[in-house]
Design a protein around this motif. Structure first.
Motif, mmCIF file in Angstrom:
data_model
loop_
_atom_site.group_PDB
_atom_site.id
_atom_site.type_symbol
_atom_site.label_atom_id
_atom_site.label_comp_id
_atom_site.label_asym_id
_atom_site.label_seq_id
_atom_site.Cartn_x
_atom_site.Cartn_y
_atom_site.Cartn_z
ATOM 1 N N ILE A 1 0.265 44.377 -8.447
ATOM 2 C CA ILE A 1 0.807 43.723 -9.633
ATOM 3 C C ILE A 1 -0.087 42.529 -9.943
ATOM 4 C CG2 ILE A 1 2.773 42.484 -10.604
ATOM 5 C CD1 ILE A 1 4.477 44.044 -8.468
ATOM 6 N N VAL A 2 -0.692 42.524 -11.123
ATOM 7 C CA VAL A 2 -1.570 41.419 -11.509
ATOM 8 C C VAL A 2 -0.716 40.177 -11.749
ATOM 9 C CG1 VAL A 2 -3.223 40.580 -13.219
ATOM 10 C CG2 VAL A 2 -3.315 42.961 -12.473
ATOM 11 N N VAL A 3 -1.045 39.095 -11.056
ATOM 12 C CA VAL A 3 -0.285 37.849 -11.174
ATOM 13 C C VAL A 3 -1.081 36.743 -11.868
ATOM 14 C CG1 VAL A 3 1.214 38.346 -9.210
ATOM 15 C CG2 VAL A 3 -0.929 37.101 -8.837
ATOM 16 N N GLU A 4 -2.378 36.961 -12.023
ATOM 17 C CA GLU A 4 -3.209 35.982 -12.721
ATOM 18 C C GLU A 4 -4.339 36.718 -13.431
ATOM 19 O OE1 GLU A 4 -6.336 32.614 -11.368
ATOM 20 O OE2 GLU A 4 -4.347 32.480 -10.445
ATOM 21 N N ARG A 5 -4.442 36.486 -14.728
ATOM 22 C CA ARG A 5 -5.504 37.106 -15.525
ATOM 23 C C ARG A 5 -6.406 36.018 -16.076
ATOM 24 N NH1 ARG A 5 -4.423 42.426 -17.018
ATOM 25 N NH2 ARG A 5 -2.293 43.026 -16.554
ATOM 26 N N ARG A 6 -7.665 36.143 -15.766
ATOM 27 C CA ARG A 6 -8.678 35.279 -16.364
ATOM 28 C C ARG A 6 -9.666 36.197 -17.070
ATOM 29 N NH1 ARG A 6 -9.831 30.762 -11.700
ATOM 30 N NH2 ARG A 6 -7.718 29.926 -11.687
ATOM 31 N N PHE B 1 -11.023 47.845 -14.669
ATOM 32 C CA PHE B 1 -9.982 47.608 -13.673
ATOM 33 C C PHE B 1 -8.594 47.706 -14.299
ATOM 34 C CE2 PHE B 1 -7.029 44.809 -11.431
ATOM 35 C CZ PHE B 1 -7.036 45.423 -10.192
ATOM 36 N N ASP B 2 -8.392 47.061 -15.448
ATOM 37 C CA ASP B 2 -7.081 47.107 -16.103
ATOM 38 C C ASP B 2 -6.670 48.540 -16.424
ATOM 39 O OD1 ASP B 2 -6.910 44.337 -15.960
ATOM 40 O OD2 ASP B 2 -7.542 44.031 -18.045
ATOM 41 N N VAL C 1 -6.171 38.398 -10.214
ATOM 42 C CA VAL C 1 -5.576 38.209 -8.896
ATOM 43 C C VAL C 1 -4.342 39.104 -8.871
ATOM 44 C CG1 VAL C 1 -4.438 36.587 -7.328
ATOM 45 C CG2 VAL C 1 -6.423 35.848 -8.672
ATOM 46 N N PHE C 2 -4.166 39.831 -7.771
ATOM 47 C CA PHE C 2 -3.016 40.725 -7.685
ATOM 48 C C PHE C 2 -2.333 40.593 -6.330
ATOM 49 C CE2 PHE C 2 -6.878 43.086 -6.695
ATOM 50 C CZ PHE C 2 -6.590 43.695 -5.485
ATOM 51 N N ARG D 1 -1.421 53.195 -10.775
ATOM 52 C CA ARG D 1 -0.330 52.470 -10.130
ATOM 53 C C ARG D 1 0.648 53.398 -9.411
ATOM 54 N NH1 ARG D 1 0.773 48.823 -13.814
ATOM 55 N NH2 ARG D 1 -0.188 47.114 -12.712
ATOM 56 N N PRO D 2 1.022 54.563 -9.990
ATOM 57 C CA PRO D 2 1.972 55.450 -9.299
ATOM 58 C C PRO D 2 1.450 56.012 -7.979
ATOM 59 C CG PRO D 2 1.801 56.031 -11.627
ATOM 60 C CD PRO D 2 0.713 55.036 -11.350
ATOM 61 N N ARG D 3 0.161 55.976 -7.733
ATOM 62 C CA ARG D 3 -0.404 56.514 -6.495
ATOM 63 C C ARG D 3 -0.167 55.596 -5.297
ATOM 64 N NH1 ARG D 3 -6.457 57.838 -7.527
ATOM 65 N NH2 ARG D 3 -6.199 58.698 -5.462
ATOM 66 N N PHE D 4 0.209 54.359 -5.540
ATOM 67 C CA PHE D 4 0.387 53.376 -4.479
ATOM 68 C C PHE D 4 1.823 53.364 -3.976
ATOM 69 C CE2 PHE D 4 -3.343 51.780 -6.606
ATOM 70 C CZ PHE D 4 -4.090 51.188 -5.610
ATOM 71 N N HIS D 5 1.983 53.295 -2.667
ATOM 72 C CA HIS D 5 3.312 53.098 -2.081
ATOM 73 C C HIS D 5 3.797 51.676 -2.391
ATOM 74 C CE1 HIS D 5 6.670 53.656 0.602
ATOM 75 N NE2 HIS D 5 6.330 52.584 1.281
#
Length: 97
Positions: free
Chosen positions: A26-31, A10-11, A36-37, A18-22
């Protein structure tokens, strides 16, 4: 401790795509076994997660409570012999012929 296989995939996928998305995730929590994004420029009530157990979800909620699932996908990554990865749950084009 090393990241689980699905989190490494996933990472890497997110970094490359990421550039393909309008509204890029953005990952806000990494476990160790989950992420969580949120989406850039989208209300904080919309968020998603991916877990090593085999699910990617996008949800809408309020005050820490999920109100609805906007998307819910199962995943089962498998390494291809020539390189790269596929989801074992997806139908390949070869199987459609």
């Amino acid at each position: 401790m090393p990241r689980p296989f699905a989190m490494r995939l996933f990472d890497g996928w997110l970094e490359q795509n990421r550039p393909r998305f309008h509204r890029p995730p953005i990952v806000v929590e990494r476990r160790q076994r989950s992420r969580v994004f949120r989406f850039a420029g989208v209300a904080l009530s919309v968020w998603g997660s991916v877990c090593d157990g085999g699910a990617i979800t996008v949800r809408v909620g309020h005050a820490g409570t999920t109100w609805d699932f906007l998307a819910d996908f199962d995943l089962s990554p498998a390494r291809l012999a020539p390189g790269g990865y596929v989801c074992r749950l997806c139908v390949s084009r070869k199987n459609l012929k």
